[in-house]
Enzyme design. Structure first.
Site, PDB file in Angstrom:
ATOM      1  N   ARG A  68      -7.305  -1.585  -6.689  1.00  0.00           N
ATOM      2  CA  ARG A  68      -7.672  -2.915  -6.191  1.00  0.00           C
ATOM      3  C   ARG A  68      -8.786  -3.530  -7.021  1.00  0.00           C
ATOM      4  O   ARG A  68      -8.792  -4.741  -7.282  1.00  0.00           O
ATOM      5  CB  ARG A  68      -8.058  -2.814  -4.716  1.00  0.00           C
ATOM      6  CG  ARG A  68      -6.861  -2.539  -3.829  1.00  0.00           C
ATOM      7  CD  ARG A  68      -7.226  -1.903  -2.473  1.00  0.00           C
ATOM      8  NE  ARG A  68      -6.040  -1.273  -1.928  1.00  0.00           N
ATOM      9  CZ  ARG A  68      -5.185  -1.861  -1.098  1.00  0.00           C
ATOM     10  NH1 ARG A  68      -5.425  -3.094  -0.668  1.00  0.00           N
ATOM     11  NH2 ARG A  68      -4.115  -1.238  -0.664  1.00  0.00           N
ATOM     12  N   LYS A  80       1.119   9.913  -5.093  1.00  0.00           N
ATOM     13  CA  LYS A  80      -0.248   9.397  -4.960  1.00  0.00           C
ATOM     14  C   LYS A  80      -1.272  10.517  -5.159  1.00  0.00           C
ATOM     15  O   LYS A  80      -1.003  11.666  -4.821  1.00  0.00           O
ATOM     16  CB  LYS A  80      -0.401   8.782  -3.573  1.00  0.00           C
ATOM     17  CG  LYS A  80      -1.797   8.253  -3.228  1.00  0.00           C
ATOM     18  CD  LYS A  80      -1.788   7.680  -1.822  1.00  0.00           C
ATOM     19  CE  LYS A  80      -3.170   7.249  -1.365  1.00  0.00           C
ATOM     20  NZ  LYS A  80      -3.133   6.654  -0.006  1.00  0.00           N
ATOM     21  N   HIS A 115     -11.497  -2.627   1.247  1.00  0.00           N
ATOM     22  CA  HIS A 115     -11.855  -1.306   0.726  1.00  0.00           C
ATOM     23  C   HIS A 115     -12.522  -1.382  -0.639  1.00  0.00           C
ATOM     24  O   HIS A 115     -12.320  -0.532  -1.506  1.00  0.00           O
ATOM     25  CB  HIS A 115     -10.604  -0.415   0.665  1.00  0.00           C
ATOM     26  CG  HIS A 115     -10.924   1.050   0.844  1.00  0.00           C
ATOM     27  ND1 HIS A 115     -10.199   2.046   0.221  1.00  0.00           N
ATOM     28  CD2 HIS A 115     -11.879   1.680   1.564  1.00  0.00           C
ATOM     29  CE1 HIS A 115     -10.683   3.222   0.561  1.00  0.00           C
ATOM     30  NE2 HIS A 115     -11.708   3.033   1.369  1.00  0.00           N
ATOM     31  N   CYS A 154      -6.158   3.843  -4.115  1.00  0.00           N
ATOM     32  CA  CYS A 154      -6.196   2.431  -3.738  1.00  0.00           C
ATOM     33  C   CYS A 154      -7.419   1.668  -4.242  1.00  0.00           C
ATOM     34  O   CYS A 154      -7.279   0.596  -4.829  1.00  0.00           O
ATOM     35  CB  CYS A 154      -6.063   2.287  -2.227  1.00  0.00           C
ATOM     36  SG  CYS A 154      -7.305   3.181  -1.278  1.00  0.00           S
ATOM     37  N   ASP A 190       0.846  -1.189   0.000  1.00  0.00           N
ATOM     38  CA  ASP A 190       0.000   0.000   0.000  1.00  0.00           C
ATOM     39  C   ASP A 190       0.886   1.246   0.000  1.00  0.00           C
ATOM     40  O   ASP A 190       1.620   1.488   0.968  1.00  0.00           O
ATOM     41  CB  ASP A 190      -0.895  -0.015   1.254  1.00  0.00           C
ATOM     42  CG  ASP A 190      -2.139   0.843   1.097  1.00  0.00           C
ATOM     43  OD1 ASP A 190      -2.046   1.891   0.433  1.00  0.00           O
ATOM     44  OD2 ASP A 190      -3.188   0.482   1.656  1.00  0.00           O
ATOM     45  N   ASP A 191       0.845   2.018  -1.085  1.00  0.00           N
ATOM     46  CA  ASP A 191       1.584   3.287  -1.196  1.00  0.00           C
ATOM     47  C   ASP A 191       3.093   3.108  -1.333  1.00  0.00           C
ATOM     48  O   ASP A 191       3.861   4.029  -1.023  1.00  0.00           O
ATOM     49  CB  ASP A 191       1.301   4.210   0.002  1.00  0.00           C
ATOM     50  CG  ASP A 191      -0.159   4.594   0.139  1.00  0.00           C
ATOM     51  OD1 ASP A 191      -0.921   4.386  -0.820  1.00  0.00           O
ATOM     52  OD2 ASP A 191      -0.539   5.100   1.209  1.00  0.00           O
ATOM     53  N   LYS A 228      -6.191  -5.533   3.750  1.00  0.00           N
ATOM     54  CA  LYS A 228      -7.091  -4.424   3.433  1.00  0.00           C
ATOM     55  C   LYS A 228      -7.994  -4.787   2.260  1.00  0.00           C
ATOM     56  O   LYS A 228      -7.525  -5.291   1.247  1.00  0.00           O
ATOM     57  CB  LYS A 228      -6.251  -3.181   3.119  1.00  0.00           C
ATOM     58  CG  LYS A 228      -7.033  -1.993   2.574  1.00  0.00           C
ATOM     59  CD  LYS A 228      -6.111  -0.805   2.394  1.00  0.00           C
ATOM     60  CE  LYS A 228      -6.723   0.269   1.519  1.00  0.00           C
ATOM     61  NZ  LYS A 228      -5.843   1.446   1.362  1.00  0.00           N
ATOM     62  N   ASP A 259      -0.314  -0.508  -4.914  1.00  0.00           N
ATOM     63  CA  ASP A 259      -1.559   0.020  -5.474  1.00  0.00           C
ATOM     64  C   ASP A 259      -1.415   1.401  -6.102  1.00  0.00           C
ATOM     65  O   ASP A 259      -2.233   1.791  -6.935  1.00  0.00           O
ATOM     66  CB  ASP A 259      -2.671   0.030  -4.419  1.00  0.00           C
ATOM     67  CG  ASP A 259      -2.330   0.852  -3.187  1.00  0.00           C
ATOM     68  OD1 ASP A 259      -1.191   1.340  -3.055  1.00  0.00           O
ATOM     69  OD2 ASP A 259      -3.219   0.995  -2.314  1.00  0.00           O
ATOM     70  N   ASN A 260      -0.395   2.165  -5.709  1.00  0.00           N
ATOM     71  CA  ASN A 260      -0.184   3.505  -6.271  1.00  0.00           C
ATOM     72  C   ASN A 260       1.150   4.029  -5.761  1.00  0.00           C
ATOM     73  O   ASN A 260       1.885   3.318  -5.063  1.00  0.00           O
ATOM     74  CB  ASN A 260      -1.316   4.458  -5.893  1.00  0.00           C
ATOM     75  CG  ASN A 260      -1.746   4.396  -4.437  1.00  0.00           C
ATOM     76  OD1 ASN A 260      -2.867   3.989  -4.137  1.00  0.00           O
ATOM     77  ND2 ASN A 260      -0.876   4.779  -3.517  1.00  0.00           N
ATOM     78  N   HIS A 282       1.077   2.322   4.280  1.00  0.00           N
ATOM     79  CA  HIS A 282       0.021   3.321   4.427  1.00  0.00           C
ATOM     80  C   HIS A 282       0.131   4.006   5.790  1.00  0.00           C
ATOM     81  O   HIS A 282       0.626   3.424   6.751  1.00  0.00           O
ATOM     82  CB  HIS A 282      -1.338   2.632   4.288  1.00  0.00           C
ATOM     83  CG  HIS A 282      -2.495   3.554   4.094  1.00  0.00           C
ATOM     84  ND1 HIS A 282      -3.072   4.246   5.129  1.00  0.00           N
ATOM     85  CD2 HIS A 282      -3.188   3.891   2.977  1.00  0.00           C
ATOM     86  CE1 HIS A 282      -4.074   4.966   4.667  1.00  0.00           C
ATOM     87  NE2 HIS A 282      -4.171   4.777   3.364  1.00  0.00           N
TER      88      HIS A 282
END
Length: 601
Positions: A93, A403, A153, A89, A51-52, A151, A348-349, A242
């Site tokens: 995803r 991001k 989301h 995100c 994540d990130d 995660k 994810d980014n 994250h």
């Protein structure tokens, strides 16, 4: 949910029928080879989503963090340098797990920045739509066990959590993020950290560390079936890195002093590494820091120590995740399944620039929720750590921005694929996209098409993974991206881009991102014909997937603040009501005392 169940049954029936026909032969001809890969050769599949994490954060790409386990997988597999994803995100995803553009899948942005005008619009339900098949559903229909930890989301209600999207077992955190040490929220938008196991709310331990917890739970799910009995698909969606950026001190302390030179020095280091390892042409320019970035030398010694420590924790968090991944690898080796397991590792980014600590009202919220921001214990339990925009710009090198934005710093991410069907030591430079992951894994698993499901937008990378030559996409094939007004389109070596405020101005620009991946030379005036052609491509993309225009004056950060306030309004009103009642009660008591004091003896 009922529609999805019916569609899944039809897909399974169609697949079984296709398998029977392939054995009997079509129209009386001799028997054709079975389409399905034999059971014993179908690979286990593990998708690990950071994540990130920025393009160069992992050691295999030149990052500072020690990622020995991930680097070993990269050496035995393929390392992608032209992989792009979305800048947020939820859209990423949705595309990762379906192979379908995020608007078509139903998750075009995140709820935190959704304007009221987009609520209930097609594509903006912020959950995977019933007609869309997930990778888990496709593989479960082929006899795979499907497992998930981390995660989610991608939807909140019944049928929208992993158990309703094809996963047999799941431990899912249904929010944009959460604390890594305890089951609690990390921002006022959420009242709590909602964790679910197999679709039901679950009570989490009072203390844990997220990467260890998620890997342990996924390993437990894997161990519920004997090795080799059925192949499995496992989706590990890490919270690293994250906000809140947190890590055990034994990992963070290994980077003491590493970032003391500041963010300018780190960006220069990464740019130099990018030139040496081919992520950036040797003569290509790179963008500098944004105009509102602070000068490292202008910070006080205390501010520099705090900023450097935040990055030490950041690197420690990545290493802690790699350490947990190493335990998963060793468990698979002990089960005798490592050699038949395909790994996909990505992000994810791009890196996260936000500073939650200094937002209005956060001081009170942090005290009420057991958070602090200080150098002592930074990254440990109760620490709301972050890296901020300057470190994010440094980490995004050689790209621009981070991001939220569709500049290269927000979209260009790592992708490593390793295992059966992947030629070792392979480097793939061509443009690939997040929607390519699901069709690739469906192909490698030998899964049959689902005839009633919407067609996937992505392309299978099976051929290039096996060592095939040639680009993944032809030079005339456009690839569009849009999230909350920020938009881009790739075609061959070129990219058009529209970044919205606060950093962007909403104007379209044209770049040659092969020779100028730093997006430093706008070619709009020099090549208006190409710009016009690509704008037409983008208009066609918008119409095809259903992009809704953002409202006039839309600003993602202001919308986030408004949505947080709206979510907190009931709590704030209740607190204000209690305060007013208390004040009224105190006033009545004071009035009675004064009245008694004035009464005649």
């Amino acid at each position: 949910m009922a529609r999805k169940t019916a569609r899944r049954k039809l897909a399974l029936w169609a697949g079984a029928a296709a398998g029977a026909l392939s054995l009997l032969g079509a129209e009386g001809t001799s028997a054709a080879p079975a389409l399905k890969t034999p059971e014993r050769t179908r690979p286990n599949i593990i998708v690990i989503l950071f994540d990130d994490v920025a393009l160069m954060d992992l050691g295999a790409y030149g990052g500072e963090a020690r990622t020995l386990n991930i680097d070993a997988l990269a050496r035995r597999g393929a390392l992608f340098t032209g992989y792009r994803t979305s800048p947020l995100c939820t859209p990423s995803r949705a595309m990762l797990l379906t192979g379908i553009d995020s608007h078509r899948a139903g998750a075009a942005t995140i709820g935190e920045v959704l304007p009221p005008e987009h609520r209930d619009r097609p594509g903006y339900a912020l959950r995977i739509q019933p007609e869309i098949l997930t990778l888990a559903e496709r593989l479960r229909g082929e006899g795979y066990r499907t497992l998930m930890a981390g995660k989610w989301h991608l939807g909140h209600g019944p049928g929208e959590l992993p158990d309703g999207q094809g996963f047999d077992r799941s431990l899912a955190m249904d929010a944009s993020g959460a604390d890594n040490w305890a089951p609690k929220s990390y921002m006022p938008y959420y009242r709590e950290a909602p964790w679910f196991e197999d679709g039901r709310p679950v009570r989490m331990p009072e203390s844990f560390y997220s990467s260890d917890l998620l890997v342990d739970r996924l390993t437990r799910y894997i161990d519920e079936s004997p090795a080799g009995q059925k192949p499995f698909f496992a989706y590990l969606a890490l919270q690293a890195v994250h906000i809140p950026v947190q890590a055990p001190a034994r990992f963070s302390d290994g980077y003491r002093g590493r970032f003391d030179a500041g963010w300018e020095a780190l960006r220069d280091e990464r740019v130099d590494k990018a030139r040496r390892n081919g992520l950036l042409p040797k003569d290509a320019a790179v963008a500098g820091f944004s105009p509102n970035a602070r000068d490292w030398e202008a910070l006080s010694p205390e501010e520099r120590r705090m900023a450097a420590r935040s990055m030490e924790v950041y690197a420690g968090m990545i290493e802690a995740a790699d350490s947990a991944i190493g335990r998963l690898i060793r468990r698979l080796e002990a089960r005798g399944e490592l050699g038949n397991t395909l790994f996909v590792i990505t992000s994810d980014n791009g890196p996260e620039p936000s500073d939650p600590v200094h937002q209005r009202g956060m001081g009170l919220w942090m005290r009420l929720n057991g958070y602090a921001w200080r150098e002592e214990g930074l990254g440990g339990p109760g620490s709301l750590n972050f890296i901020g925009r300057e470190w994010a710009e440094a980490l995004a090198a050689p790209g621009r921005r981070y991001k939220f934005y569709v500049s290269e710093g927000g979209l260009r991410a790592p992708l490593i694929v390793s295992g059966p069907g992947v030629a070792p030591g392979r480097r793939i430079d061509g443009l690939t996209f997040v929607t390519d992951v699901t069709p690739t894994l469906v192909d490698l698993a030998g899964a049959r098409p689902a005839p009633d499901a919407p067609a996937m937008d992505g392309l299978s990378l099976r051929s290039v993974l096996a060592g095939g030559e040639g680009p993944v996409r032809g030079s005339e094939t456009p690839l569009g991206i849009e999230v909350s007004g920020n938009a881009a389109l790739y075609r061959g070596d070129y990219k058009i881009i529209r970044d919205m405020p606060p950093l962007g101005d909403g104007r379209w620009r044209l770049y040659d991102v092969v020779r100028d991946p730093g997006e430093t030379r706008d070619l709009s005036a020099a090549d208006p014909g190409r710009l016009k052609l690509m704008l037409a491509d983008y208009a066609a993309y918008e119409a095809r997937v259903g992009v809704a225009p953002v409202p006039e004056g839309y600003d993602m950060q202001r919308q986030l603040a408004a949505n947080v306030l709206a979510r907190q309004a009931p709590t704030l009103l209740a607190a204000a009501g209690i305060a007013l009642l208390a004040m009224a009660g105190a006033g009545v008591l004071l009035w009675r005392r004064l009245r008694r004091g004035r009464a005649p003896p």
